[in-house]
Design an enzyme around this catalytic site. Structure first.
Site, PDB file in Angstrom:
ATOM      1  N   ARG A  85       0.790  -1.059   0.170  1.00 39.61           N
ATOM      2  CA  ARG A  85       0.111   0.038  -0.055  1.00 39.61           C
ATOM      3  C   ARG A  85       0.903   1.107   0.174  1.00 39.61           C
ATOM      4  O   ARG A  85       0.594   2.142  -0.635  1.00 39.61           O
ATOM      5  CB  ARG A  85      -0.984   0.134   1.327  1.00 39.61           C
ATOM      6  CG  ARG A  85      -1.872  -1.151   1.179  1.00 39.61           C
ATOM      7  CD  ARG A  85      -2.749  -1.168   2.467  1.00 39.61           C
ATOM      8  NE  ARG A  85      -3.887  -2.136   2.469  1.00 39.61           N
ATOM      9  CZ  ARG A  85      -3.776  -3.478   3.139  1.00 39.61           C
ATOM     10  NH1 ARG A  85      -2.525  -3.626   3.611  1.00 39.61           N
ATOM     11  NH2 ARG A  85      -4.474  -4.269   2.990  1.00 39.61           N
ATOM     12  N   ASP A 145      -9.579  -4.500   8.541  1.00 39.39           N
ATOM     13  CA  ASP A 145      -8.766  -5.730   9.279  1.00 39.39           C
ATOM     14  C   ASP A 145      -9.348  -6.089  10.389  1.00 39.39           C
ATOM     15  O   ASP A 145      -9.378  -7.282  10.980  1.00 39.39           O
ATOM     16  CB  ASP A 145      -7.356  -4.931   9.411  1.00 39.39           C
ATOM     17  CG  ASP A 145      -6.684  -4.242   8.405  1.00 39.39           C
ATOM     18  OD1 ASP A 145      -5.792  -4.563   7.710  1.00 39.39           O
ATOM     19  OD2 ASP A 145      -7.164  -3.245   8.390  1.00 39.39           O
ATOM     20  N   THR A 146     -10.047  -5.310  11.194  1.00 37.65           N
ATOM     21  CA  THR A 146     -10.837  -5.668  12.393  1.00 37.65           C
ATOM     22  C   THR A 146     -12.132  -6.659  12.110  1.00 37.65           C
ATOM     23  O   THR A 146     -12.398  -7.591  12.683  1.00 37.65           O
ATOM     24  CB  THR A 146     -11.272  -4.445  13.179  1.00 37.65           C
ATOM     25  OG1 THR A 146     -10.250  -3.634  13.694  1.00 37.65           O
ATOM     26  CG2 THR A 146     -12.378  -4.607  14.107  1.00 37.65           C
ATOM     27  N   ALA A 147     -12.734  -6.366  10.934  1.00 40.11           N
ATOM     28  CA  ALA A 147     -13.824  -7.107  10.231  1.00 40.11           C
ATOM     29  C   ALA A 147     -13.061  -8.528  10.056  1.00 40.11           C
ATOM     30  O   ALA A 147     -13.773  -9.691  10.178  1.00 40.11           O
ATOM     31  CB  ALA A 147     -14.377  -6.689   9.038  1.00 40.11           C
ATOM     32  N   ARG A 148     -11.985  -8.532   9.436  1.00 42.78           N
ATOM     33  CA  ARG A 148     -11.464  -9.934   8.822  1.00 42.78           C
ATOM     34  C   ARG A 148     -11.088 -10.709  10.174  1.00 42.78           C
ATOM     35  O   ARG A 148     -11.300 -11.907  10.315  1.00 42.78           O
ATOM     36  CB  ARG A 148     -10.162  -9.677   8.128  1.00 42.78           C
ATOM     37  CG  ARG A 148     -10.360  -9.098   6.633  1.00 42.78           C
ATOM     38  CD  ARG A 148      -9.404  -8.462   5.899  1.00 42.78           C
ATOM     39  NE  ARG A 148      -9.509  -7.999   4.637  1.00 42.78           N
ATOM     40  CZ  ARG A 148      -9.039  -7.502   3.970  1.00 42.78           C
ATOM     41  NH1 ARG A 148      -7.807  -6.778   4.268  1.00 42.78           N
ATOM     42  NH2 ARG A 148      -9.389  -7.010   2.586  1.00 42.78           N
ATOM     43  N   HIS A 172      -3.087   0.417   8.660  1.00 44.78           N
ATOM     44  CA  HIS A 172      -3.815  -0.496   7.807  1.00 44.78           C
ATOM     45  C   HIS A 172      -2.713  -1.055   6.948  1.00 44.78           C
ATOM     46  O   HIS A 172      -2.577  -0.226   5.861  1.00 44.78           O
ATOM     47  CB  HIS A 172      -4.954   0.261   7.113  1.00 44.78           C
ATOM     48  CG  HIS A 172      -5.386  -0.474   6.085  1.00 44.78           C
ATOM     49  ND1 HIS A 172      -6.108  -1.785   6.398  1.00 44.78           N
ATOM     50  CD2 HIS A 172      -5.651  -0.293   4.774  1.00 44.78           C
ATOM     51  CE1 HIS A 172      -6.385  -2.270   4.979  1.00 44.78           C
ATOM     52  NE2 HIS A 172      -6.178  -1.283   4.221  1.00 44.78           N
TER      53      HIS A 172
HETATM   54  N1  LIG Z   1      -9.150   1.527   3.012  1.00 47.18           N
HETATM   55  C1  LIG Z   1      -9.032   0.283   2.646  1.00 47.18           C
HETATM   56  O1  LIG Z   1      -9.127  -0.690   3.348  1.00 47.18           O
HETATM   57  C2  LIG Z   1      -8.985  -0.099   0.995  1.00 47.18           C
HETATM   58  C3  LIG Z   1      -9.474  -1.452   0.583  1.00 47.18           C
HETATM   59  C4  LIG Z   1      -9.479  -1.756  -0.870  1.00 47.18           C
HETATM   60  C5  LIG Z   1      -8.817  -0.514  -1.609  1.00 47.18           C
HETATM   61  N2  LIG Z   1      -8.612   0.704  -1.128  1.00 47.18           N
HETATM   62  C6  LIG Z   1      -7.780   1.680  -1.813  1.00 47.18           C
HETATM   63  O2  LIG Z   1      -9.141   2.464  -2.516  1.00 47.18           O
HETATM   64  C7  LIG Z   1      -8.736   3.108  -3.614  1.00 47.18           C
HETATM   65  C8  LIG Z   1      -9.318   2.918  -5.008  1.00 47.18           C
HETATM   66  O3  LIG Z   1      -9.437   1.372  -5.209  1.00 47.18           O
HETATM   67  P1  LIG Z   1     -10.438   0.924  -6.460  1.00 47.18           P
HETATM   68  O4  LIG Z   1     -10.227  -0.409  -6.411  1.00 47.18           O
HETATM   69  O5  LIG Z   1     -11.449   1.283  -6.327  1.00 47.18           O
HETATM   70  O6  LIG Z   1      -9.624   1.486  -7.777  1.00 47.18           O
HETATM   71  P2  LIG Z   1     -10.199   1.911  -8.985  1.00 47.18           P
HETATM   72  O7  LIG Z   1      -9.235   1.920  -9.944  1.00 47.18           O
HETATM   73  O8  LIG Z   1     -11.393   0.946  -9.219  1.00 47.18           O
HETATM   74  O9  LIG Z   1     -10.949   3.406  -8.782  1.00 47.18           O
HETATM   75  C9  LIG Z   1     -10.370   4.495  -8.521  1.00 47.18           C
HETATM   76  C10 LIG Z   1     -11.085   5.572  -9.056  1.00 47.18           C
HETATM   77  O10 LIG Z   1     -10.403   6.746  -8.844  1.00 47.18           O
HETATM   78  C11 LIG Z   1     -10.620   7.571 -10.133  1.00 47.18           C
HETATM   79  N3  LIG Z   1      -9.753   8.686  -9.979  1.00 47.18           N
HETATM   80  C12 LIG Z   1      -8.382   8.858 -10.157  1.00 47.18           C
HETATM   81  N4  LIG Z   1      -7.976   9.887 -10.045  1.00 47.18           N
HETATM   82  C13 LIG Z   1      -9.067  10.829  -9.869  1.00 47.18           C
HETATM   83  C14 LIG Z   1      -8.945  12.438  -9.920  1.00 47.18           C
HETATM   84  N5  LIG Z   1      -7.955  12.957 -10.000  1.00 47.18           N
HETATM   85  N6  LIG Z   1     -10.336  12.620  -9.627  1.00 47.18           N
HETATM   86  C15 LIG Z   1     -11.402  12.158  -9.529  1.00 47.18           C
HETATM   87  N7  LIG Z   1     -11.259  10.497  -9.724  1.00 47.18           N
HETATM   88  C16 LIG Z   1     -10.112  10.043  -9.942  1.00 47.18           C
HETATM   89  C17 LIG Z   1     -10.456   6.576 -11.251  1.00 47.18           C
HETATM   90  O11 LIG Z   1     -11.177   7.387 -12.431  1.00 47.18           O
HETATM   91  C18 LIG Z   1     -11.230   5.301 -10.762  1.00 47.18           C
HETATM   92  O12 LIG Z   1     -12.491   5.297 -11.199  1.00 47.18           O
HETATM   93  C19 LIG Z   1      -7.064   2.478  -3.927  1.00 47.18           C
HETATM   94  O13 LIG Z   1      -6.224   3.497  -3.437  1.00 47.18           O
HETATM   95  C20 LIG Z   1      -7.116   1.228  -3.059  1.00 47.18           C
HETATM   96  O14 LIG Z   1      -5.908   0.953  -2.458  1.00 47.18           O
HETATM   97  C21 LIG Z   1      -8.640   0.819   0.125  1.00 47.18           C
END
Ligand SMILES: NC(=O)c1ccc[n+]([C@@H]2O[C@H](COP(=O)([O-])OP(=O)(O)OC[C@H]3O[C@@H](n4cnc5c(N)ncnc54)[C@H](O)[C@@H]3O)[C@@H](O)[C@H]2O)c1
Length: 310
Positions: A85, A145-148, A172
């Protein structure tokens, strides 16, 4: 109540879908650099409403976020197989520099709910760019992670995960800390409960469960390219706690004045979440190993936060 979601990819759309099924809010606005994607996701999700809850789901520009009580930030890039990450930091910090100011202009009273990874550092970035107090910028942090952890413990003990009271704290990410010493099953300390039901939580079992929690994302990414359903539900749960002013205790990330002797660090602790965002912060009792692990996790994130230019 209106919820905005910036980033209508897998995570943003899964959050919107979970909110629709759970009946969180009354209107969801999806914003994405790819306007066609946002429109298609909104159309697909709104087709679930006849079988779920009444909900307006639509796509829009930043102006459509006006009046939102919560805005989820899920824009940016996600991990590729084998990528950590933390490797996403520079690219997603640049995305936040583009979007956070526009969100604040349209919805200055919103609670920001950060999902983009590395989520602890992105929470710090969102707070620094927005100028909001740390109480109003919530990172999803270790909610997933807590959910998992709870799911795996529930399966091991043969009880509902809702009856497992246990948290993962810290980052995370790889330095996260599964807290065993204060974990409970119902009102019984979890190790005692495990003995009583004949499924002891010995060292090997604990190591396996903590490892599966820590490595879950990479396991799922190898199979389907990314993770989205679990975090979608987690984001919906946090938004629900804010909109309902629930004062629910959830493990979420926020800028923390001090933890385990480390100052100014964004990480997850159990926090009280209500309409003001984070309205309280808890310090669960930790044993010596957990305290050392939380300190190491905090030192790692604080070191990276200090190097960031936001
Ligand atoms: N917090 C968590 O537990 C967790 C879990 C899974 C994924 N994530 C993170 O969530 C984020 C999104 O993941 P995803 O699988 O949905 O990715 P994705 O690529 O499916 O979606 C990301 C979206 O962001 C949009 N985007 C990019 N730049 C942009 C901008 N400047 N303005 C507006 N929109 C913009 C893209 O067009 C895309 O649709 C990633 O950073 C991923 O690592 C976090």
């Amino acid at each position: 109540m209106k919820i905005g979601i910036v980033g209508a990819g897998q995570v943003g759309s899964a959050a919107a879908y979970a909110m629709t099924l759970m009946g969180v809010g009354s209107e969801i606005v999806l914003v994405d650099a790819n306007a066609d994607l946002a429109a298609a996701q909104a159309q697909d999700i709104v087709h679930a409403t006849p079988y779920a809850h009444p909900m307006v789901v639509r796509a829009g520009g930043y102006g459509a976020l006006t009046g939102a009580a919560v805005v989820v930030l899920a824009a940016g890039v996600s991990q590729k197989p084998g990528e950590s990450r933390l490797e996403l930091l520079d690219r997603n910090a640049e995305v936040f520099r583009q979007i956070v100011g526009r969100v604040m202009e349209a919805a200055p009273r919103a609670i920001l709910l950060v999902a983009s990874n590395p989520v602890d550092l992105m929470t710090y970035a969102a707070q620094a760019i927005s100028g909001l107090p740390s109480s109003r910028v919530i990172g999803s942090g270790t909610i997933l992670d807590t959910a998992r952890f709870r799911q795996l413990l529930g399966a091991h003990l043969g009880i509902a995960p809702q009856s497992v009271h246990a948290n993962v704290l810290g980052e995370h990410g790889d330095s996260e800390v599964a807290v065993w010493s204060s974990a409970m099953a119902g009102t019984v300390p979890i190790t005692e409960f495990a003995e009583q039901v004949g499924t002891p939580l010995g060292h090997d079992v604990r190591t396996r469960i903590a490892g599966e929690v820590r490595d879950a994302a990479q396991t799922i990414i190898r199979g389907k390219g990314a993770t989205w359903f679990g975090i979608g539900a987690g984001l919906a749960r946090i938004a629900e706690a804010v909109l309902g002013d629930e004062r629910a205790v959830l493990s979420v990330s926020a800028m923390t004045d001090e933890v385990a002797g480390v100052r100014e660090v964004p990480l997850s602790l159990p926090r009280i979440v209500g309409s003001g965002g984070i309205v309280g912060e808890l310090r669960p009792p930790l044993d010596t190993d957990e305290r050392a692990a939380l300190k190491a996790s905090a030192e790692q994130i604080a070191g990276l936060a200090r190097q960031m230019s936001v």
